[in-house]
Design a protein around this motif. Structure first.
Motif, PDB file in Angstrom:
ATOM      1  N   GLN A  32       3.149   8.808  -3.712  1.00 60.03           N
ATOM      2  CA  GLN A  32       4.313   8.031  -3.277  1.00 60.03           C
ATOM      3  C   GLN A  32       4.744   7.044  -4.361  1.00 60.03           C
ATOM      4  O   GLN A  32       4.020   6.817  -5.346  1.00 60.03           O
ATOM      5  N   SER A  33       5.907   6.431  -4.124  1.00 58.68           N
ATOM      6  CA  SER A  33       6.366   5.338  -4.990  1.00 58.68           C
ATOM      7  C   SER A  33       6.302   4.041  -4.208  1.00 58.68           C
ATOM      8  O   SER A  33       6.576   4.024  -3.003  1.00 58.68           O
ATOM      9  N   ILE A  34       5.936   2.973  -4.888  1.00 55.35           N
ATOM     10  CA  ILE A  34       5.958   1.648  -4.270  1.00 55.35           C
ATOM     11  C   ILE A  34       6.681   0.682  -5.199  1.00 55.35           C
ATOM     12  O   ILE A  34       6.744   0.902  -6.420  1.00 55.35           O
TER      13      ILE A  34
ATOM     14  N   SER B 157       0.834  -1.197   0.000  1.00 57.75           N
ATOM     15  CA  SER B 157       0.000   0.000   0.000  1.00 57.75           C
ATOM     16  C   SER B 157       0.868   1.247   0.000  1.00 57.75           C
ATOM     17  O   SER B 157       2.051   1.210   0.379  1.00 57.75           O
ATOM     18  N   GLY B 158       0.271   2.341  -0.411  1.00 59.48           N
ATOM     19  CA  GLY B 158       0.978   3.616  -0.438  1.00 59.48           C
ATOM     20  C   GLY B 158      -0.006   4.762  -0.523  1.00 59.48           C
ATOM     21  O   GLY B 158      -1.179   4.553  -0.863  1.00 59.48           O
ATOM     22  N   SER B 159       0.488   5.943  -0.252  1.00 57.16           N
ATOM     23  CA  SER B 159      -0.345   7.146  -0.344  1.00 57.16           C
ATOM     24  C   SER B 159      -0.233   7.742  -1.739  1.00 57.16           C
ATOM     25  O   SER B 159       0.761   7.494  -2.447  1.00 57.16           O
TER      26      SER B 159
END
Lengths: 119, 111
Positions: B16-18, B11-13
């Motif tokens: 952002q980078s994932i 998961s990420g906001s």
């Protein structure tokens, strides 16, 4: 526009036979590999095998060898996946997909055919 | 032929980078440059987003990038957007040439 259109959902009983289809359009059907991919309910993708419609050369995953048969009618731009005796565990959505740059990359996918096997 | 290993969820906001990993063996990822990534939104068919480790098909956003080191391939999504919520699958050619194995799949959530 490249399109793969699959046959509609099926409900079958264990032991019955079934053949589902995948019709290609918008490209030279004979010259691109077609892959079949299984997705069981709530699960991931499983590669079943590929067929080259031009000469019906077929490669099966060891997991599906002997369980299904892939075929193709290049005159009518249709690929098929068939079972001779379905099991409850064959319940899944089945996708066909067209090869891209190699036999192992798939750029265009059908909408999927849901097969339900239940007594 | 065992499935390639991916994290079940990442998961990420927004913004952002994932990075999603895809771990195989020397018989698949480690010996092949034919690693691909697919994006599958809920109840939709998969869509190709990367092939041959790091190449993007025409029309795929440059926010998607790929790499490989040893037996592990990676997909990075930068500038995360709500529309990126989906399941992501890697795939690789195996040492048996034309045969393919998929990854276990990763659910990406944008929180």
């Amino acid at each position: 526009e490249v399109q793969l259109v699959q046959s509609g959902a099926e409900v079958k009983k264990p032991g019955e036979s079934l053949k589902i289809s995948c019709e290609g359009s918008g490209y030279m059907f004979s010259f691109y590999w077609i892959a079949w991919v299984r997705q069981m309910p709530g699960k991931g993708l499983e590669w079943m095998g590929i067929i080259y419609p031009g000469d019906s050369d077929t490669r099966y995953s060891p997991s599906f060898q002997g369980q299904v048969i892939m075929s193709a009618d290049k005159s009518n731009n249709i690929a098929y996946l068939q079972w001779s005796s379905l099991k409850v565990s064959d319940t899944a959505k089945y996708y066909c997909a067209r090869g891209f740059s190699s036999t192992t990359v798939y750029s265009h996918w059908g909408q999927g055919t849901l097969v339900t096997v239940s007594s | 032929q065992s499935a390639l290993t991916q994290p079940a969820s990442v998961s990420g906001s927004p913004g952002q980078s994932i990075t999603i990993s895809c771990t195989g063996t020397s018989s698949d990822v480690g010996s092949s440059n034919f690693v691909s990534w697919y994006h599958q939104p809920p109840d939709k068919a998969p869509k190709l987003i990367l092939y041959d480790v790091s190449n993007r098909p025409s029309g795929v956003s440059s926010r998607f990038s790929g790499s490989k080191s040893g037996n592990t391939a990676s997909l990075t999504i930068s500038g995360l957007q709500a529309e990126d919520e989906a399941d992501y699958y890697c795939s690789s050619q195996t040492s048996s040439r034309s045969l393919v194995v998929f990854g276990t799949g990763t659910r990406v959530t944008v929180v």
